[in-house]
Enzyme design. Structure first.
Site, PDB file in Angstrom:
ATOM      1  N   GLY A 290       0.868  -1.180   0.000  1.00  0.00           N
ATOM      2  CA  GLY A 290       0.000   0.000   0.000  1.00  0.00           C
ATOM      3  C   GLY A 290       0.903   1.228   0.000  1.00  0.00           C
ATOM      4  O   GLY A 290       1.852   1.304   0.793  1.00  0.00           O
TER       5      GLY A 290
ATOM      6  N   ASP B  95      -1.520   4.752  -6.320  1.00  0.00           N
ATOM      7  CA  ASP B  95      -0.084   4.573  -6.045  1.00  0.00           C
ATOM      8  C   ASP B  95       0.739   5.728  -6.582  1.00  0.00           C
ATOM      9  O   ASP B  95       1.809   6.037  -6.070  1.00  0.00           O
ATOM     10  CB  ASP B  95       0.403   3.252  -6.639  1.00  0.00           C
ATOM     11  CG  ASP B  95      -0.128   2.102  -5.806  1.00  0.00           C
ATOM     12  OD1 ASP B  95      -1.286   1.685  -6.044  1.00  0.00           O
ATOM     13  OD2 ASP B  95       0.570   1.672  -4.873  1.00  0.00           O
TER      14      ASP B  95
HETATM   15  O1  MRU Z   1       0.687  -3.932  -4.535  1.00  0.00           O
HETATM   16  P1  MRU Z   1       0.064  -3.176  -3.413  1.00  0.00           P
HETATM   17  O2  MRU Z   1      -0.776  -4.034  -2.518  1.00  0.00           O
HETATM   18  O3  MRU Z   1       1.075  -2.356  -2.658  1.00  0.00           O
HETATM   19  O4  MRU Z   1      -0.919  -2.167  -4.127  1.00  0.00           O
HETATM   20  C1  MRU Z   1      -1.677  -1.299  -3.343  1.00  0.00           C
HETATM   21  C2  MRU Z   1      -2.643  -0.499  -4.118  1.00  0.00           C
HETATM   22  O5  MRU Z   1      -2.708  -0.549  -5.322  1.00  0.00           O
HETATM   23  C3  MRU Z   1      -3.488   0.459  -3.336  1.00  0.00           C
HETATM   24  O6  MRU Z   1      -4.729   0.614  -3.930  1.00  0.00           O
HETATM   25  C4  MRU Z   1      -2.778   1.819  -3.301  1.00  0.00           C
HETATM   26  O7  MRU Z   1      -1.471   1.670  -2.818  1.00  0.00           O
HETATM   27  C5  MRU Z   1      -3.484   2.813  -2.479  1.00  0.00           C
HETATM   28  S1  MRU Z   1      -3.279   2.434  -0.773  1.00  0.00           S
HETATM   29  C6  MRU Z   1      -3.909   3.648   0.187  1.00  0.00           C
END
Ligand code: MRU
Length: 358
Positions: free
Chosen positions: A57, A247
């Site tokens: 995240g 992200d």
């Molecule tokens: O691969 P991840 O689990 O790190 O991806 C996370 C996401 O895509 C979330 O939607 C994004 O980081 C927003 S978190 C507040």
């Protein structure tokens, strides 16, 4: 390693804890069946925790990297400023190299580096103390920012609302409270009747493993669906709004988020359903003019071919596993930040919000 309980008094868990120079992370790979906390005191191990998805995240990996940068700084032997800076930059480079898409990682490390740059006359010992405080400040600020974003986002929602979310943009993905799920928490706190549909989010299953888990423990009405069910639900009039996190957001409002987000945005447009993105200003990358320049992480194909030890696809089959996609700004009804919601003129307004700071 230890099992701990945690408080949800201010909305959701806090997945990152720091006390007496020890960083504790809930191991998100083991949720929802096991709640295991891992402890860290070394920057290389923190880098590995980010790389291997113990913590994930965008805001959460930024906070974790900041603590990692402090551990790296603390262990530097050089006592002169130039020697310290050179080693500290190497520490930050290792941490920055762990995951490429979420800009919050670079944002947090840049904040740590700028503290060092701004204090060239301070003894190295003082810089180390300052860096520890800065990491803690980044962590605490994130929760405050999410709550503010939640209030702005909740104001956009009707009193009764069925919301679809994708991936996990919750307390687990942040210092606490969440971005997309922070908006949901704020709407519930404001007395709105909220029902959530959580996409399972193949291949890493952040929706079924993490979003479903954290909303269930907060008693927020949640229904889990497979990713390919979203269009059907929309066509049946069962979804009133979509809210996701981000992200990295380009200056023009294009949004990189978990793979599958773009598909949901296209479906929402077709069904005239508002599509909201909730993200702090630390997710906005003004250096990038549009989404085509956002680096997209490619992850291990085993995430697609296996679930745990169980093989789901024939050995040797060709597989793609891009972990993120880009949703163009034209499909987004509003980007909700801690300073308010932006609905158009993205470049101008996102720039103004970033300049405002946190
Ligand atoms: O691969 P991840 O689990 O790190 O991806 C996370 C996401 O895509 C979330 O939607 C994004 O980081 C927003 S978190 C507040």
């Amino acid at each position: 390693m230890s099992n701990c309980s945690f408080s949800s008094s201010d909305g959701g868990i806090r997945p990152i804890k720091y006390s007496n120079a020890v960083l504790s992370l809930i191991d998100q790979r083991r949720l929802p069946t096991e709640e295991v906390w891992l402890e860290y005191t070394d920057y290389q191990e923190v880098a590995e925790a980010i790389r291997s998805m113990v913590v994930r995240g965008a805001p959460a990996i930024g906070i974790t990297a900041a603590y990692g940068a402090f551990f790296g700084a603390r262990d530097i032997k050089a006592e002169n400023h130039a020697g310290f800076v050179s080693e500290f930059n190497q520490v930050c480079e290792v941490l920055a190299g762990t995951r490429p898409t979420a800009i919050n990682l670079c944002w947090a490390l840049e904040r740590m580096k700028s503290l060092v740059r701004a204090n060239p006359d301070q003894p190295v010992g003082n810089l180390k103390i300052g860096l520890e405080y800065e990491a803690m400040a980044i962590n605490e600020e994130d929760i405050r920012v999410n709550m503010s974003m939640g209030r702005h986002g909740a104001a956009l929602l009707p009193d009764q609302v069925r919301i679809l979310t994708h991936c996990n943009a919750g307390a687990l993905a942040t210092g606490g409270y969440g971005t997309a799920l922070g908006v949901i928490r704020a709407a519930v706190a404001a007395g709105k009747q909220v029902a959530v549909f959580a996409d399972e989010t193949r291949p890493f299953l952040q929706g079924s493993r993490l979003t479903a888990w954290e909303l269930q423990r907060d008693n927020i009405q949640t229904t889990l669906i497979c990713d390919n069910m979203a269009g059907y639900l929309m066509s049946k009039g069962l979804i009133d709004a979509v809210i996701v996190g981000a992200d990295r957001i380009a200056a023009n409002g294009d949004v990189a988020n978990k793979i599958g987000t773009y598909t949901v945005a296209v479906l929402a447009k077709e069904h005239n359903i508002p599509f909201y993105v909730a993200a702090p200003t630390s997710t906005i990358d003004l250096q990038i003019s549009d989404g085509s320049q956002i680096p997209i992480e490619e992850r291990d194909i085993r995430e697609v071919t296996h679930v745990g030890e169980q093989q789901l696809a024939p050995s040797g089959i060709s597989v793609l596993n891009p972990s993120f996609d880009v949703t163009p700004a034209r499909l987004i009804s509003a980007i909700i930040t801690e300073h308010g919601a932006v609905k158009d003129n993205y470049t101008e307004q996102l720039t103004a919000f970033v300049r405002k700071g946190r």
